[in-house]
Design a protein around this motif. Structure first.
Motif, short mmCIF file in Angstrom:
data_model
loop_
_atom_site.label_atom_id
_atom_site.label_comp_id
_atom_site.label_asym_id
_atom_site.label_seq_id
_atom_site.Cartn_x
_atom_site.Cartn_y
_atom_site.Cartn_z
N ALA A 1 72.64 65.34 0.35
CA ALA A 1 73.71 66.32 0.52
C ALA A 1 75.05 65.76 0.06
CB ALA A 1 73.80 66.75 1.99
N GLU A 2 75.99 66.65 -0.17
CA GLU A 2 77.36 66.29 -0.54
C GLU A 2 77.43 65.51 -1.86
OE1 GLU A 2 80.26 67.32 0.79
OE2 GLU A 2 79.03 68.60 2.09
N GLY A 3 76.62 65.96 -2.83
CA GLY A 3 76.76 65.43 -4.17
C GLY A 3 76.24 64.03 -4.38
N VAL A 4 75.20 63.65 -3.66
CA VAL A 4 74.62 62.31 -3.79
C VAL A 4 73.29 62.41 -4.53
CG1 VAL A 4 73.70 60.31 -2.54
CG2 VAL A 4 75.75 61.48 -1.71
N TYR A 5 73.04 61.45 -5.40
CA TYR A 5 71.74 61.33 -6.06
C TYR A 5 71.42 59.85 -6.22
CZ TYR A 5 68.96 65.23 -7.88
OH TYR A 5 68.08 66.27 -8.01
N CYS A 6 70.17 59.49 -5.97
CA CYS A 6 69.69 58.14 -6.25
C CYS A 6 68.41 58.25 -7.07
CB CYS A 6 69.42 57.35 -4.98
SG CYS A 6 70.89 56.90 -4.04
N ALA A 7 68.16 57.27 -7.92
CA ALA A 7 66.96 57.29 -8.75
C ALA A 7 66.54 55.86 -9.07
CB ALA A 7 67.20 58.07 -10.04
N CYS A 8 65.23 55.69 -9.28
CA CYS A 8 64.72 54.42 -9.77
C CYS A 8 63.93 54.66 -11.04
CB CYS A 8 63.88 53.70 -8.73
SG CYS A 8 62.34 54.53 -8.28
N VAL A 9 63.98 53.68 -11.93
CA VAL A 9 63.24 53.71 -13.20
C VAL A 9 62.39 52.44 -13.22
CG1 VAL A 9 63.40 54.02 -15.69
CG2 VAL A 9 65.26 54.83 -14.21
N PRO A 10 61.20 52.48 -12.63
CA PRO A 10 60.40 51.26 -12.47
C PRO A 10 60.13 50.53 -13.78
CG PRO A 10 59.52 53.00 -11.09
CD PRO A 10 60.57 53.63 -11.95
N GLY A 11 59.96 51.27 -14.87
CA GLY A 11 59.63 50.62 -16.13
C GLY A 11 60.70 49.68 -16.63
N SER A 12 61.96 50.02 -16.37
CA SER A 12 63.08 49.17 -16.80
C SER A 12 63.64 48.32 -15.66
CB SER A 12 64.20 50.03 -17.38
OG SER A 12 64.75 50.88 -16.38
N ALA B 1 79.86 68.72 -4.73
CA ALA B 1 79.23 69.87 -5.38
C ALA B 1 77.82 69.55 -5.85
CB ALA B 1 80.08 70.35 -6.56
N ARG B 2 76.86 70.35 -5.43
CA ARG B 2 75.47 70.14 -5.80
C ARG B 2 75.25 70.38 -7.30
NH1 ARG B 2 70.40 70.94 -3.46
NH2 ARG B 2 68.81 70.57 -5.05
N ARG B 3 75.89 71.42 -7.85
CA ARG B 3 75.66 71.71 -9.26
C ARG B 3 76.15 70.57 -10.13
NH1 ARG B 3 80.00 76.44 -11.05
NH2 ARG B 3 81.92 75.36 -10.46
N ALA B 4 77.18 69.89 -9.70
CA ALA B 4 77.70 68.76 -10.46
C ALA B 4 76.77 67.57 -10.37
CB ALA B 4 79.10 68.39 -9.97
N GLU C 1 83.20 63.29 -15.30
CA GLU C 1 83.58 64.66 -14.98
C GLU C 1 82.46 65.63 -15.36
OE1 GLU C 1 87.15 65.33 -17.23
OE2 GLU C 1 88.43 64.61 -15.59
N VAL C 2 82.22 66.58 -14.48
CA VAL C 2 81.37 67.72 -14.78
C VAL C 2 82.30 68.91 -14.92
CG1 VAL C 2 79.50 69.22 -14.00
CG2 VAL C 2 79.40 66.76 -13.55
N VAL C 3 82.39 69.44 -16.14
CA VAL C 3 83.35 70.49 -16.45
C VAL C 3 82.62 71.80 -16.66
CG1 VAL C 3 85.18 71.25 -18.02
CG2 VAL C 3 84.92 68.82 -17.49
N VAL C 4 83.04 72.83 -15.95
CA VAL C 4 82.49 74.17 -16.11
C VAL C 4 83.43 74.95 -17.02
CG1 VAL C 4 81.73 76.26 -14.92
CG2 VAL C 4 81.54 74.04 -13.78
N THR C 5 82.87 75.46 -18.12
CA THR C 5 83.70 76.19 -19.08
C THR C 5 83.36 77.67 -19.06
OG1 THR C 5 82.16 75.97 -20.95
CG2 THR C 5 83.69 74.14 -20.57
N ARG C 6 84.32 78.47 -19.44
CA ARG C 6 84.13 79.91 -19.61
C ARG C 6 84.82 80.31 -20.91
NH1 ARG C 6 82.68 83.97 -16.18
NH2 ARG C 6 82.60 82.44 -14.49
N GLY C 7 84.02 80.86 -21.83
CA GLY C 7 84.58 81.20 -23.13
C GLY C 7 85.11 79.98 -23.87
N GLY C 8 84.49 78.82 -23.61
CA GLY C 8 84.92 77.60 -24.28
C GLY C 8 86.13 76.94 -23.65
#
Length: 332
Positions: free
Chosen positions: A253-264, A276-279, A7-14
């Motif tokens: 788009a539409e909240g997708v991300y892929c990544a590679c870490v070649p060292g590991s 959501a992009r911000r998430a 979950e990505v939670v957006v808080t306001r005033g805690g």
């Protein structure tokens, strides 16, 4: 251990105000699951996240060397760029090497993603062109591949064109998916996009991230030109720059991300369920930190790009973004 969604939670005033749920998978190049949050089988349109794999096909088939595509053109083929002047100049150069022009691009025009570049166009009384499309670097590379094949430039975005058939084959190669199981639709920029299990995308980036030859060449040029991968204030660029090429991450788009870490030898894929992009930005940084792909100093700098404090019109901090990773802890 497989858990429920993160979950990505957006808080306001805690206090919690909004919540975005996501699935994430990290796998090793040999297929072992390193971590899973939510469902690895979640069907996911790859969208722009697989551009580095597609750029690999352009080079492997010889179009890059035959037409003189250089490091900058290849880096931009991997990009969802901001339409900054440097980006547009590289697109125009790539088109010239392909013997093509802006009208040959199948992607439609839209204002530059980088707001100052969009403002500058408007102030000059100019309308955005196809070269300002964030996917124009990929399209220019596809035109180069069509030219190299001796295939028509017109229709290079169609599913049955040799270029798009080649793109499908490259996706199958790295994901381990049979072409009959590859689901297709039309991407936002007009070419084919592919829907696959989220775990297959993670596996593709794990395998591609440790491959030698052309994949290593693509990783090298992206690391050498991080600004071309996205642009000013963008997370893909920040990850490449701050990690000094130790991580290559690509947003879709539409909240997708892929990544590679070649060292590991690890690959990561993330899908935010509501798109959501911000998430997606916050989740990928929290995951890279929790899984040890970046150190604390790099993670802190990336966090300021991905999830800065929320401010009101008085410039007061009124909220924050938190990422909850079942089984891995949380990032506030």
């Amino acid at each position: 251990m497989v858990t429920g969604p993160g979950e990505v939670v957006v808080t306001r005033g805690g206090l919690a105000e909004s919540c975005h749920r996501f699935h994430a998978v990290m796998v090793a190049a040999d297929g072992r699951c390193i971590a899973a949050i939510g469902g690895a089988e979640t069907p996911t349109f790859a969208r722009s996240a697989i551009k580095p794999l597609q750029a690999t096909a352009v080079l492997e088939d010889g179009a890059g060397d035959a037409l003189g595509l250089e490091g900058e053109e290849i880096a931009l083929a991997c990009a969802s760029h901001g339409g900054e002047p440097e980006h547009v100049a590289v697109v125009r150069r790539a088109l010239g090497r392909a013997g093509a022009c802006e009208d040959d691009l199948a992607c439609g025009p839209h204002p530059p993603l980088y707001a100052p570049a969009a403002d500058a166009l408007a102030a000059a009384g100019l309308r955005p062109g196809r070269v300002h499309n964030s996917c124009s670097g990929k399209h220019a590379a596809m035109l180069a591949l069509a030219r190299h094949y001796g295939a028509p430039l017109a229709g290079y975005n169609a599913p049955d064109h040799p270029v798009q058939r080649r793109m499908a084959a490259e996706v199958c190669r790295w994901t381990g998916t049979h072409e009959r199981d590859l689901q297709r639709a039309v991407d936002g920029c007009g070419v084919v996009t592919f829907r696959l299990p989220l775990g297959a995308l993670a596996r593709a980036f794990a395998r591609w991230g440790v491959a030698s030859g052309v994949p290593a060449r693509v990783r090298s040029v992206v690391s050498a030109h991080p600004h071309l991968l996205a642009g000013t204030g963008r997370l893909c660029t920040a990850i490449s720059r701050e990690s000094r090429g130790a991580v290559l991450a690509k947003v879709g788009a539409e909240g997708v991300y892929c990544a590679c870490v070649p060292g590991s030898g690890h690959g990561l894929a993330v899908k935010v369920l509501d798109g959501a992009r911000r998430a997606a930005d916050a989740a990928v940084v929290a995951l890279l930190r929790a899984l040890g792909a970046v150190d604390e100093g790099v993670a802190e700098r990336l966090w300021q790009v991905a999830a800065p404090p929320l401010r009101n019109t008085r410039d007061e901090v009124v909220g924050r973004i938190e990422v909850r990773l079942p089984g891995l802890g949380e990032r506030a």
